[in-house]
Motif scaffolding. Structure first.
Motif, PDB file in Angstrom:
ATOM      1  N   ALA A 169      39.594  44.252  25.245  1.00  0.00           N
ATOM      2  CA  ALA A 169      40.691  43.546  24.581  1.00  0.00           C
ATOM      3  C   ALA A 169      41.310  44.406  23.488  1.00  0.00           C
ATOM      4  O   ALA A 169      42.537  44.376  23.272  1.00  0.00           O
ATOM      5  CB  ALA A 169      40.181  42.229  23.998  1.00  0.00           C
ATOM      6  N   LEU A 170      40.489  45.179  22.785  1.00  0.00           N
ATOM      7  CA  LEU A 170      41.034  46.055  21.750  1.00  0.00           C
ATOM      8  C   LEU A 170      41.897  47.145  22.356  1.00  0.00           C
ATOM      9  O   LEU A 170      42.933  47.524  21.784  1.00  0.00           O
ATOM     10  CB  LEU A 170      39.883  46.658  20.938  1.00  0.00           C
ATOM     11  N   ARG A 171      41.506  47.659  23.532  1.00  0.00           N
ATOM     12  CA  ARG A 171      42.310  48.705  24.177  1.00  0.00           C
ATOM     13  C   ARG A 171      43.663  48.160  24.611  1.00  0.00           C
ATOM     14  O   ARG A 171      44.678  48.841  24.520  1.00  0.00           O
ATOM     15  CB  ARG A 171      41.536  49.266  25.380  1.00  0.00           C
ATOM     16  N   ARG A 172      43.671  46.916  25.075  1.00  0.00           N
ATOM     17  CA  ARG A 172      44.930  46.309  25.503  1.00  0.00           C
ATOM     18  C   ARG A 172      45.655  45.590  24.367  1.00  0.00           C
ATOM     19  O   ARG A 172      46.650  44.919  24.600  1.00  0.00           O
ATOM     20  CB  ARG A 172      44.652  45.341  26.652  1.00  0.00           C
ATOM     21  N   ARG A 173      45.095  45.696  23.129  1.00  0.00           N
ATOM     22  CA  ARG A 173      45.702  45.113  21.935  1.00  0.00           C
ATOM     23  C   ARG A 173      45.834  43.590  22.079  1.00  0.00           C
ATOM     24  O   ARG A 173      46.850  42.995  21.762  1.00  0.00           O
ATOM     25  CB  ARG A 173      47.075  45.737  21.649  1.00  0.00           C
ATOM     26  N   VAL A 174      44.742  42.978  22.539  1.00  0.00           N
ATOM     27  CA  VAL A 174      44.686  41.525  22.663  1.00  0.00           C
ATOM     28  C   VAL A 174      43.858  40.988  21.514  1.00  0.00           C
ATOM     29  O   VAL A 174      42.711  41.404  21.313  1.00  0.00           O
ATOM     30  CB  VAL A 174      44.076  41.103  24.022  1.00  0.00           C
ATOM     31  N   ASN A 175      44.438  40.085  20.702  1.00  0.00           N
ATOM     32  CA  ASN A 175      43.738  39.458  19.594  1.00  0.00           C
ATOM     33  C   ASN A 175      43.189  38.103  20.024  1.00  0.00           C
ATOM     34  O   ASN A 175      43.660  37.504  20.999  1.00  0.00           O
ATOM     35  CB  ASN A 175      44.673  39.293  18.395  1.00  0.00           C
ATOM     36  N   GLY A 176      42.195  37.599  19.286  1.00  0.00           N
ATOM     37  CA  GLY A 176      41.583  36.330  19.663  1.00  0.00           C
ATOM     38  C   GLY A 176      40.971  35.622  18.478  1.00  0.00           C
ATOM     39  O   GLY A 176      40.728  36.215  17.416  1.00  0.00           O
ATOM     40  N   THR A 177      40.691  34.327  18.676  1.00  0.00           N
ATOM     41  CA  THR A 177      40.085  33.463  17.656  1.00  0.00           C
ATOM     42  C   THR A 177      38.911  32.721  18.282  1.00  0.00           C
ATOM     43  O   THR A 177      39.017  32.220  19.414  1.00  0.00           O
ATOM     44  CB  THR A 177      41.104  32.468  17.101  1.00  0.00           C
ATOM     45  N   VAL A 178      37.796  32.639  17.542  1.00  0.00           N
ATOM     46  CA  VAL A 178      36.571  31.989  18.021  1.00  0.00           C
ATOM     47  C   VAL A 178      36.114  31.004  16.954  1.00  0.00           C
ATOM     48  O   VAL A 178      36.144  31.314  15.762  1.00  0.00           O
ATOM     49  CB  VAL A 178      35.457  33.010  18.314  1.00  0.00           C
ATOM     50  N   ASN A 199      39.880  31.556  22.076  1.00  0.00           N
ATOM     51  CA  ASN A 199      41.270  31.687  22.518  1.00  0.00           C
ATOM     52  C   ASN A 199      41.711  33.140  22.317  1.00  0.00           C
ATOM     53  O   ASN A 199      41.656  33.657  21.196  1.00  0.00           O
ATOM     54  CB  ASN A 199      42.169  30.742  21.710  1.00  0.00           C
ATOM     55  N   PRO A 200      42.072  33.836  23.419  1.00  0.00           N
ATOM     56  CA  PRO A 200      42.097  33.381  24.812  1.00  0.00           C
ATOM     57  C   PRO A 200      40.709  33.429  25.433  1.00  0.00           C
ATOM     58  O   PRO A 200      39.861  34.198  24.994  1.00  0.00           O
ATOM     59  CB  PRO A 200      43.044  34.371  25.474  1.00  0.00           C
ATOM     60  N   ALA A 201      40.483  32.611  26.450  1.00  0.00           N
ATOM     61  CA  ALA A 201      39.182  32.550  27.107  1.00  0.00           C
ATOM     62  C   ALA A 201      39.042  33.684  28.119  1.00  0.00           C
ATOM     63  O   ALA A 201      40.027  34.201  28.644  1.00  0.00           O
ATOM     64  CB  ALA A 201      39.010  31.195  27.805  1.00  0.00           C
ATOM     65  N   GLY A 202      37.774  34.034  28.379  1.00  0.00           N
ATOM     66  CA  GLY A 202      37.491  35.043  29.391  1.00  0.00           C
ATOM     67  C   GLY A 202      37.735  36.471  28.954  1.00  0.00           C
ATOM     68  O   GLY A 202      37.723  37.374  29.791  1.00  0.00           O
ATOM     69  N   GLN A 203      37.930  36.728  27.654  1.00  0.00           N
ATOM     70  CA  GLN A 203      38.180  38.084  27.160  1.00  0.00           C
ATOM     71  C   GLN A 203      36.982  38.641  26.384  1.00  0.00           C
ATOM     72  O   GLN A 203      37.043  39.742  25.864  1.00  0.00           O
ATOM     73  CB  GLN A 203      39.421  38.089  26.259  1.00  0.00           C
ATOM     74  N   GLY A 204      35.863  37.874  26.274  1.00  0.00           N
ATOM     75  CA  GLY A 204      34.679  38.346  25.562  1.00  0.00           C
ATOM     76  C   GLY A 204      34.665  38.018  24.094  1.00  0.00           C
ATOM     77  O   GLY A 204      33.768  38.477  23.359  1.00  0.00           O
ATOM     78  N   PHE A 205      35.637  37.175  23.604  1.00  0.00           N
ATOM     79  CA  PHE A 205      35.658  36.855  22.187  1.00  0.00           C
ATOM     80  C   PHE A 205      34.526  35.899  21.796  1.00  0.00           C
ATOM     81  O   PHE A 205      34.100  35.890  20.636  1.00  0.00           O
ATOM     82  CB  PHE A 205      37.009  36.247  21.807  1.00  0.00           C
ATOM     83  N   GLY A 206      34.036  35.057  22.730  1.00  0.00           N
ATOM     84  CA  GLY A 206      32.939  34.155  22.406  1.00  0.00           C
ATOM     85  C   GLY A 206      31.674  34.903  22.037  1.00  0.00           C
ATOM     86  O   GLY A 206      31.048  34.643  20.997  1.00  0.00           O
ATOM     87  N   GLU A 207      31.272  35.860  22.869  1.00  0.00           N
ATOM     88  CA  GLU A 207      30.074  36.652  22.579  1.00  0.00           C
ATOM     89  C   GLU A 207      30.262  37.490  21.317  1.00  0.00           C
ATOM     90  O   GLU A 207      29.342  37.626  20.496  1.00  0.00           O
ATOM     91  CB  GLU A 207      29.752  37.561  23.769  1.00  0.00           C
ATOM     92  N   ILE A 238      36.450  32.572  13.323  1.00  0.00           N
ATOM     93  CA  ILE A 238      36.503  34.027  13.242  1.00  0.00           C
ATOM     94  C   ILE A 238      37.745  34.496  13.993  1.00  0.00           C
ATOM     95  O   ILE A 238      37.935  34.152  15.167  1.00  0.00           O
ATOM     96  CB  ILE A 238      35.231  34.656  13.834  1.00  0.00           C
ATOM     97  N   ARG A 239      38.576  35.297  13.309  1.00  0.00           N
ATOM     98  CA  ARG A 239      39.816  35.807  13.907  1.00  0.00           C
ATOM     99  C   ARG A 239      39.705  37.307  14.088  1.00  0.00           C
ATOM    100  O   ARG A 239      39.427  38.034  13.118  1.00  0.00           O
ATOM    101  CB  ARG A 239      41.019  35.455  13.029  1.00  0.00           C
ATOM    102  N   PHE A 240      39.900  37.783  15.315  1.00  0.00           N
ATOM    103  CA  PHE A 240      39.890  39.197  15.645  1.00  0.00           C
ATOM    104  C   PHE A 240      41.340  39.667  15.790  1.00  0.00           C
ATOM    105  O   PHE A 240      42.044  39.284  16.720  1.00  0.00           O
ATOM    106  CB  PHE A 240      39.125  39.447  16.954  1.00  0.00           C
ATOM    107  N   GLY A 241      41.770  40.488  14.850  1.00  0.00           N
ATOM    108  CA  GLY A 241      43.141  40.979  14.854  1.00  0.00           C
ATOM    109  C   GLY A 241      43.999  40.273  13.829  1.00  0.00           C
ATOM    110  O   GLY A 241      43.806  39.088  13.521  1.00  0.00           O
TER     111      GLY A 241
END
Length: 245
Positions: A169-178, A199-207, A238-241
């Protein structure tokens, strides 16, 4: 015939070697002569010794055992076979239920004065009155004391959460919130975390959120009447990005 002068051949060196050879030859001859005279003579042979031989008659072997005679099948006849027959199953006995108790009929109350006297005392109607009493006791009411919720005492910066950002997700510059729910321990760390939403689901932000919550966040537990209440869990977002949803 020409005469040969032997003295012309016998030089001093040759004469010395010839004398040494003669001495060695005489020494060997003397040794051989001494050995021939000192050789021991063999002892005279006497008569051969005599041996006494005794002969014994061998013991005859025992006779072979007699073979058992074949029995044509005599003896007592075999007992007749008995077949075990199990007894027939018993019919189930229905359980006995006790008869319900019958209440005795209540006697009718007679109010007033009997018309005739009886040998036994009769039943009367009690009177009514008022009274007062005192007592001391303790009770339990529905109210509770003062209560405070968990307090966040350490929250990581946005740059610190970057190392937990899912690599793809970081390589594709996708941010997420858990959003995670964790139990607060006595040492202010958290454990037993579970993902509430991502959010978004399935991108590994939960783990990634679970690892970041356990490693980076610290909370003081909730209190009830000044005592820690570890049953109240902490809800962490927790917000990533920087532009996380």
């Amino acid at each position: 015939m020409r005469r040969v002068d032997i003295r012309s051949f016998l030089t001093p060196d040759r004469a010395r070697k010839a004398g040494a050879f003669a001495v060695v030859l005489l020494a060997h001859g003397g040794v051989f002569l001494l050995m021939a005279r000192t050789h021991p003579t063999p002892p005279p042979l006497g008569p051969a010794p005599l041996f006494e031989v005794q002969l014994f008659r061998p013991v005859p072997p025992p006779p072979p055992p007699e073979e058992p005679s074949e029995d044509p099948g005599g003896g007592a006849p075999a007992a007749p076979s008995r077949v075990h027959v199990p007894p027939p199953p018993r019919e189930p006995v229905p359980p006995e239920f006790p008869a319900p108790r019958e209440q005795a009929p209540e006697p009718e109350l007679a109010v007033g004065v009997a018309s005739t006297a009886s040998p036994t005392p009769g039943m009367g109607l009690g009177g009514e009155g008022t009274g007062s009493g005192t007592g001391i006791g303790s009770g339990d009411g529905p109210g509770r004391g003062s209560r405070t919720g968990p307090r966040n005492i350490r929250e990581p910066a946005l740059q610190a959460l970057r190392r937990y950002h899912p690599p793809e997700a970081l390589r594709r510059r996708v941010n997420g919130t858990v959003v995670v729910n964790c139990r607060i321990r006595e040492d202010t760390t958290v454990d037993q975390c579970r993902v509430v939403s991502e959010n978004p689901a399935g991108q590994g932000f939960g783990e990634a959120g679970l690892r970041a919550a356990v490693a980076e966040y610290r909370f003081r537990p909730a209190t009830v009447d000044g005592r820690p209440d570890f049953d109240l869990r902490a809800v962490i977002t927790i917000r990533f990005g920087r532009n996380a949803p």
